[in-house]
Design a protein around this motif. Sequence first.
Motif, PDB file in Angstrom:
ATOM      1  N   GLY A 285       0.827  -1.203   0.000  1.00 11.97           N
ATOM      2  CA  GLY A 285       0.000   0.000   0.000  1.00 11.97           C
ATOM      3  C   GLY A 285       0.862   1.253   0.000  1.00 11.97           C
ATOM      4  N   PHE A 286       1.950   1.234   0.778  1.00  8.20           N
ATOM      5  CA  PHE A 286       2.894   2.350   0.771  1.00  8.20           C
ATOM      6  C   PHE A 286       3.485   2.543  -0.619  1.00  8.20           C
ATOM      7  N   LEU A 287       3.877   1.432  -1.252  1.00  9.36           N
ATOM      8  CA  LEU A 287       4.475   1.508  -2.590  1.00  9.36           C
ATOM      9  C   LEU A 287       3.506   2.121  -3.591  1.00  9.36           C
ATOM     10  N   PHE A 288       2.235   1.769  -3.466  1.00  6.54           N
ATOM     11  CA  PHE A 288       1.209   2.322  -4.360  1.00  6.54           C
ATOM     12  C   PHE A 288       1.160   3.839  -4.233  1.00  6.54           C
ATOM     13  N   HIS A 289       1.084   4.335  -3.005  1.00  8.39           N
ATOM     14  CA  HIS A 289       1.003   5.781  -2.792  1.00  8.39           C
ATOM     15  C   HIS A 289       2.279   6.477  -3.242  1.00  8.39           C
ATOM     16  N   ILE A 290       3.427   5.848  -2.996  1.00  6.91           N
ATOM     17  CA  ILE A 290       4.697   6.446  -3.398  1.00  6.91           C
ATOM     18  C   ILE A 290       4.773   6.594  -4.910  1.00  6.91           C
ATOM     19  N   LEU A 291       4.357   5.557  -5.633  1.00  6.14           N
ATOM     20  CA  LEU A 291       4.375   5.619  -7.095  1.00  6.14           C
ATOM     21  C   LEU A 291       3.428   6.701  -7.608  1.00  6.14           C
ATOM     22  N   MET A 292       2.224   6.749  -7.059  1.00  4.13           N
ATOM     23  CA  MET A 292       1.233   7.725  -7.495  1.00  4.13           C
ATOM     24  C   MET A 292       1.717   9.151  -7.230  1.00  4.13           C
ATOM     25  N   VAL A 293       2.236   9.381  -6.028  1.00  2.22           N
ATOM     26  CA  VAL A 293       2.695  10.717  -5.669  1.00  2.22           C
ATOM     27  C   VAL A 293       3.936  11.103  -6.465  1.00  2.22           C
TER      28      VAL A 293
ATOM     29  N   GLY B 208      13.295  10.678  -9.694  1.00  2.10           N
ATOM     30  CA  GLY B 208      14.363   9.923  -9.042  1.00  2.10           C
ATOM     31  C   GLY B 208      14.465  10.246  -7.562  1.00  2.10           C
ATOM     32  N   GLN B 209      14.330  11.521  -7.226  1.00  4.26           N
ATOM     33  CA  GLN B 209      14.380  11.929  -5.821  1.00  4.26           C
ATOM     34  C   GLN B 209      13.202  11.339  -5.045  1.00  4.26           C
ATOM     35  N   SER B 210      12.024  11.327  -5.657  1.00  6.02           N
ATOM     36  CA  SER B 210      10.839  10.761  -5.013  1.00  6.02           C
ATOM     37  C   SER B 210      11.041   9.290  -4.713  1.00  6.02           C
ATOM     38  N   PHE B 211      11.633   8.566  -5.666  1.00  8.15           N
ATOM     39  CA  PHE B 211      11.898   7.144  -5.460  1.00  8.15           C
ATOM     40  C   PHE B 211      12.929   6.936  -4.349  1.00  8.15           C
ATOM     41  N   GLN B 212      13.934   7.816  -4.302  1.00  5.63           N
ATOM     42  CA  GLN B 212      14.920   7.738  -3.224  1.00  5.63           C
ATOM     43  C   GLN B 212      14.239   7.830  -1.866  1.00  5.63           C
ATOM     44  N   LEU B 213      13.407   8.844  -1.712  1.00  6.66           N
ATOM     45  CA  LEU B 213      12.708   9.047  -0.445  1.00  6.66           C
ATOM     46  C   LEU B 213      11.772   7.883  -0.151  1.00  6.66           C
ATOM     47  N   GLY B 214      11.094   7.408  -1.199  1.00  7.63           N
ATOM     48  CA  GLY B 214      10.165   6.298  -1.023  1.00  7.63           C
ATOM     49  C   GLY B 214      10.857   5.041  -0.547  1.00  7.63           C
ATOM     50  N   ILE B 215      12.017   4.739  -1.120  1.00 11.52           N
ATOM     51  CA  ILE B 215      12.766   3.546  -0.726  1.00 11.52           C
ATOM     52  C   ILE B 215      13.202   3.639   0.738  1.00 11.52           C
ATOM     53  N   VAL B 216      13.703   4.812   1.135  1.00  9.54           N
ATOM     54  CA  VAL B 216      14.119   5.011   2.523  1.00  9.54           C
ATOM     55  C   VAL B 216      12.940   4.824   3.467  1.00  9.54           C
ATOM     56  N   GLN B 217      11.805   5.426   3.111  1.00  2.00           N
ATOM     57  CA  GLN B 217      10.626   5.351   3.977  1.00  2.00           C
ATOM     58  C   GLN B 217      10.107   3.918   4.100  1.00  2.00           C
ATOM     59  N   VAL B 218      10.089   3.183   3.003  1.00  2.00           N
ATOM     60  CA  VAL B 218       9.592   1.803   3.019  1.00  2.00           C
ATOM     61  C   VAL B 218      10.508   0.909   3.846  1.00  2.00           C
ATOM     62  N   ILE B 219      11.814   1.073   3.700  1.00  2.00           N
ATOM     63  CA  ILE B 219      12.764   0.257   4.467  1.00  2.00           C
ATOM     64  C   ILE B 219      12.587   0.486   5.967  1.00  2.00           C
ATOM     65  N   ILE B 220      12.479   1.754   6.352  1.00  2.00           N
ATOM     66  CA  ILE B 220      12.313   2.068   7.768  1.00  2.00           C
ATOM     67  C   ILE B 220      10.968   1.565   8.288  1.00  2.00           C
ATOM     68  N   SER B 221       9.916   1.792   7.517  1.00  2.55           N
ATOM     69  CA  SER B 221       8.584   1.358   7.936  1.00  2.55           C
ATOM     70  C   SER B 221       8.513  -0.162   8.072  1.00  2.55           C
ATOM     71  N   PHE B 222       9.096  -0.854   7.100  1.00  3.25           N
ATOM     72  CA  PHE B 222       9.066  -2.318   7.156  1.00  3.25           C
ATOM     73  C   PHE B 222       9.842  -2.838   8.362  1.00  3.25           C
ATOM     74  N   SER B 223      11.013  -2.282   8.600  1.00  5.79           N
ATOM     75  CA  SER B 223      11.852  -2.753   9.703  1.00  5.79           C
ATOM     76  C   SER B 223      11.167  -2.548  11.055  1.00  5.79           C
ATOM     77  N   VAL B 224      10.641  -1.350  11.268  1.00  5.11           N
ATOM     78  CA  VAL B 224      10.000  -1.043  12.550  1.00  5.11           C
ATOM     79  C   VAL B 224       8.720  -1.847  12.722  1.00  5.11           C
ATOM     80  N   ASN B 225       7.911  -1.915  11.663  1.00  6.78           N
ATOM     81  CA  ASN B 225       6.655  -2.654  11.772  1.00  6.78           C
ATOM     82  C   ASN B 225       6.877  -4.148  11.941  1.00  6.78           C
ATOM     83  N   LEU B 226       7.962  -4.677  11.373  1.00  7.98           N
ATOM     84  CA  LEU B 226       8.273  -6.089  11.577  1.00  7.98           C
ATOM     85  C   LEU B 226       8.581  -6.346  13.044  1.00  7.98           C
TER      86      LEU B 226
END
Length: 210
Positions: free
Chosen positions: A50-58, A148-166
């Motif tokens: 779901g995060f990836l979907f919003h990141i791609l759209m934004v 490219g910058q948006s994808f950079q931020l998205g990747i960082v956010q997803v990694i952190i979110s996944f790690s903490v939520n796991l």
Amino acid sequence: MIPVNDLLLFALASLIMVISPGPNMIYLISRSLSQGKKAGVISLFGVMCGFLFHILMVSFGLTAIFFAVPYAFIVVKFLGVGYLLYLAYSTVKSKDKIFDANQDLKSDRPLKLFNIGLLTNVLNPKMAVFYLSFFPQFIKPEYGSILGQSFQLGIVQVIISFSVNLLIVLSAAKMASWFSKKPIWLRIQKWFMASVLTGLAVKMALTKAK
């Protein structure tokens, strides 16, 4: 490319956001308590998609807007200022909903668990508004491709979110018990979170377009 210092600041902001009790945390804790860690992990993958979907759209949306409309970058930034201040206010006024974690959810199959986690994020318009407000804080045209910058931020956010939520899924029972015994943490976290959001809003407002 976004400078390392800006990425680290974004990573810190993303970490503070993900440790803030909200719908995703409550759902993952509820699912893990009611159906086990495996169900919590499957639900987590749905949430991450779901995060990836919003990141791609934004990301594609920001790119299209900035190229199509003169000064759109500045307009989006100041809309973001207002939204970040609203988030700060809402954070202080929010109730301690972490105690609403439901331990009696019925058992569901893996595909349904994934779909529920996915739709929890995809159908939440606040997520799209958040990304649209948050990303321009760290994106600057002079750093290169906006996409490219948006994808950079998205990747960082997803990694952190996944790690903490796991970690949340794997320690759901302990977390629920810890929060119930130390509710003062939620109040401290609220004001800390509100301070960070306000600081980002001020920084965004003072940033000059080049």
